[in-house]
Write a protein that holds these residues in place. Structure first.
Motif, PDB file in Angstrom:
ATOM      1  N   LEU B  55       0.112 -14.733 -48.535  1.00  0.00           N
ATOM      2  CA  LEU B  55      -0.131 -13.598 -49.446  1.00  0.00           C
ATOM      3  C   LEU B  55      -1.416 -12.880 -49.067  1.00  0.00           C
ATOM      4  O   LEU B  55      -1.359 -11.775 -48.565  1.00  0.00           O
ATOM      5  CB  LEU B  55      -0.139 -14.059 -50.914  1.00  0.00           C
ATOM      6  CG  LEU B  55      -0.045 -12.952 -51.954  1.00  0.00           C
ATOM      7  CD1 LEU B  55       1.269 -12.191 -51.856  1.00  0.00           C
ATOM      8  CD2 LEU B  55      -0.234 -13.507 -53.356  1.00  0.00           C
ATOM      9  N   ARG B  56      -2.569 -13.484 -49.348  1.00  0.00           N
ATOM     10  CA  ARG B  56      -3.876 -12.993 -48.887  1.00  0.00           C
ATOM     11  C   ARG B  56      -4.726 -14.228 -48.670  1.00  0.00           C
ATOM     12  O   ARG B  56      -4.560 -15.220 -49.386  1.00  0.00           O
ATOM     13  CB  ARG B  56      -4.592 -12.130 -49.953  1.00  0.00           C
ATOM     14  CG  ARG B  56      -3.937 -10.827 -50.337  1.00  0.00           C
ATOM     15  CD  ARG B  56      -4.761 -10.110 -51.422  1.00  0.00           C
ATOM     16  NE  ARG B  56      -4.994 -10.963 -52.578  1.00  0.00           N
ATOM     17  CZ  ARG B  56      -4.136 -11.143 -53.578  1.00  0.00           C
ATOM     18  NH1 ARG B  56      -2.987 -10.501 -53.578  1.00  0.00           N
ATOM     19  NH2 ARG B  56      -4.416 -11.950 -54.585  1.00  0.00           N
ATOM     20  N   ILE B  60      -4.057 -18.230 -52.812  1.00  0.00           N
ATOM     21  CA  ILE B  60      -3.333 -19.369 -53.399  1.00  0.00           C
ATOM     22  C   ILE B  60      -4.322 -20.505 -53.689  1.00  0.00           C
ATOM     23  O   ILE B  60      -4.231 -21.166 -54.718  1.00  0.00           O
ATOM     24  CB  ILE B  60      -2.223 -19.869 -52.446  1.00  0.00           C
ATOM     25  CG1 ILE B  60      -1.355 -18.707 -51.950  1.00  0.00           C
ATOM     26  CG2 ILE B  60      -1.381 -20.942 -53.132  1.00  0.00           C
ATOM     27  CD1 ILE B  60      -0.308 -18.206 -52.888  1.00  0.00           C
ATOM     28  N   GLU B  92     -11.626 -14.353 -54.228  1.00  0.00           N
ATOM     29  CA  GLU B  92     -10.346 -14.304 -54.947  1.00  0.00           C
ATOM     30  C   GLU B  92     -10.485 -14.945 -56.332  1.00  0.00           C
ATOM     31  O   GLU B  92      -9.839 -14.519 -57.282  1.00  0.00           O
ATOM     32  CB  GLU B  92      -9.250 -15.014 -54.141  1.00  0.00           C
ATOM     33  CG  GLU B  92      -8.706 -14.183 -52.976  1.00  0.00           C
ATOM     34  CD  GLU B  92      -7.739 -13.087 -53.422  1.00  0.00           C
ATOM     35  OE1 GLU B  92      -7.214 -13.167 -54.552  1.00  0.00           O
ATOM     36  OE2 GLU B  92      -7.512 -12.141 -52.643  1.00  0.00           O
ATOM     37  N   ALA B  99     -14.377  -8.344 -51.700  1.00  0.00           N
ATOM     38  CA  ALA B  99     -13.189  -8.918 -51.070  1.00  0.00           C
ATOM     39  C   ALA B  99     -13.381  -8.880 -49.563  1.00  0.00           C
ATOM     40  O   ALA B  99     -14.212  -8.134 -49.045  1.00  0.00           O
ATOM     41  CB  ALA B  99     -11.944  -8.114 -51.459  1.00  0.00           C
ATOM     42  N   LEU B 100     -12.616  -9.718 -48.862  1.00  0.00           N
ATOM     43  CA  LEU B 100     -12.647  -9.727 -47.404  1.00  0.00           C
ATOM     44  C   LEU B 100     -11.348  -9.122 -46.886  1.00  0.00           C
ATOM     45  O   LEU B 100     -10.263  -9.570 -47.261  1.00  0.00           O
ATOM     46  CB  LEU B 100     -12.818 -11.153 -46.857  1.00  0.00           C
ATOM     47  CG  LEU B 100     -14.216 -11.788 -46.939  1.00  0.00           C
ATOM     48  CD1 LEU B 100     -15.287 -10.832 -46.449  1.00  0.00           C
ATOM     49  CD2 LEU B 100     -14.551 -12.316 -48.291  1.00  0.00           C
ATOM     50  N   LEU B 101     -11.474  -8.103 -46.024  1.00  0.00           N
ATOM     51  CA  LEU B 101     -10.323  -7.386 -45.487  1.00  0.00           C
ATOM     52  C   LEU B 101     -10.183  -7.709 -44.000  1.00  0.00           C
ATOM     53  O   LEU B 101     -11.113  -8.226 -43.376  1.00  0.00           O
ATOM     54  CB  LEU B 101     -10.553  -5.875 -45.663  1.00  0.00           C
ATOM     55  CG  LEU B 101     -10.542  -5.368 -47.111  1.00  0.00           C
ATOM     56  CD1 LEU B 101     -11.110  -3.954 -47.186  1.00  0.00           C
ATOM     57  CD2 LEU B 101      -9.131  -5.400 -47.670  1.00  0.00           C
TER      58      LEU B 101
END
Lengths: 76, 226
Positions: B55-56, B60, B92, B99-101
């Protein structure tokens, strides 16, 4: 219910995946393409569609960096 | 004092983190499905690919039973260090802002980088000198720190940016060269570079030890203050 959740990078956030696709298309001879963004599609059957927004906020999307759209596809 | 190092399915830097922590104190592994933090004095959420990064990255792992306890531990002022995937997990879990992209290059980067210590005080960088440079490796695909402009301004104003990539060393396109940030209270740090991989002269740098030593000193001082 059958539903789809479309997750997209928020407008204004640099989207290198979208840029890479946008640059690749002209190389294959497809011109006139702009504003390409790459997101994610989540398909699911849900018993209670009213819970979908919470699911998106809590897990399916990260609201800080992504927008989401819930599309109802009718009975599963 | 004792460090606890979380092990998720897919963690891969847990053993190095354990070893680094053992250079300054005691350390033990904490299993992801176990809510019990075993009375540790500080928690390390290590690097890797928890739950396959599905997912990212970190999305999870945030719901693992151990993370409920880690969040509570953090709220009570406990020291929590998130490295790489651990940083992603803490973001998260909303224990850290931002956030980390994916890296701007869309590539996995694996190299030694120079970090500038932006704030040489507090539990994580107290053993550093102001403006000191640390040579520490990065290895990630999703390390571009992002937060909206107003949040970045707030982070700068409150001194929550502890580590920045030195000029020319930003490996991923992180906004304002941010490599590591702490929460408002200052007891939770997330960083993309791997201090646990820079604790032995054999691998070229021991600068990473400063982070673990800072934590040790901070906890010892806290004990003495009682």
């Amino acid at each position: 219910m059958r539903a789809r959740v479309l997750v997209r990078p928020k407008a204004g956030i640099l989207d290198p995946q979208g840029q890479a696709v946008e640059r690749a298309l002209p190389a294959l001879g497809f011109t006139g393409v702009s504003n390409v963004h790459v997101g994610r599609l989540i398909e699911l059957d849900v018993e209670d569609p009213a819970q979908l927004p919470q699911m998106c906020e809590a897990l399916l999307a990260n609201p800080l960096i992504e927008d989401y759209e819930i599309v109802a596809d009718g009975p599963s | 004092m004792k460090f606890g190092v979380v092990r998720f399915p897919g963690s891969c830097d847990d053993v190095d983190a354990l070893r680094a922590a053992e250079l300054v104190g005691e350390a033990e592994l904490l299993w992801h499905a176990d809510r019990d933090l075993h009375g540790v004095d500080a928690v390390i959420v290590p690097g890797g690919f928890s739950y396959g990064d599905y997912l990212r990255a970190g999305a999870i792992a945030r719901f693992a039973p151990v993370m409920e306890s880690v969040a509570e531990f953090a709220r009570e002022g406990g020291l929590v260090l998130g490295i790489c995937n651990g940083f992603q997990v803490l973001c998260e879990a909303r224990l850290l802002p931002g956030a980390l992209l994916p890296n701007v290059s869309l590539r996995f980067v694996f190299r030694q980088v120079e970090l500038a210590v932006a704030r040489a005080e507090g539990p994580f960088t107290g053993a550093c000198e102001p403006g000191e440079r640390l040579s520490i490796p990065v290895k990630h695909t999703t390390g571009r720190f992002y937060a909206p402009d107003d949040q970045l301004d707030a982070l700068d104003a409150s001194g929550q940016v502890l580590l920045r990539y030195a000029p020319g060393h930003n490996p991923n396109g992180s906004l304002r060269d941010i490599a590591g940030i702490c929460n408002e209270q200052g007891n939770v740090l997330g960083l993309m570079p791997h201090p646990e991989h820079a604790v032995d002269p054999l691998t070229g740098s021991i600068d990473g030890l400063k982070i673990f030593a800072s934590m040790r000193v901070h906890l010892d001082d806290r004990v003495l203050a009682f």
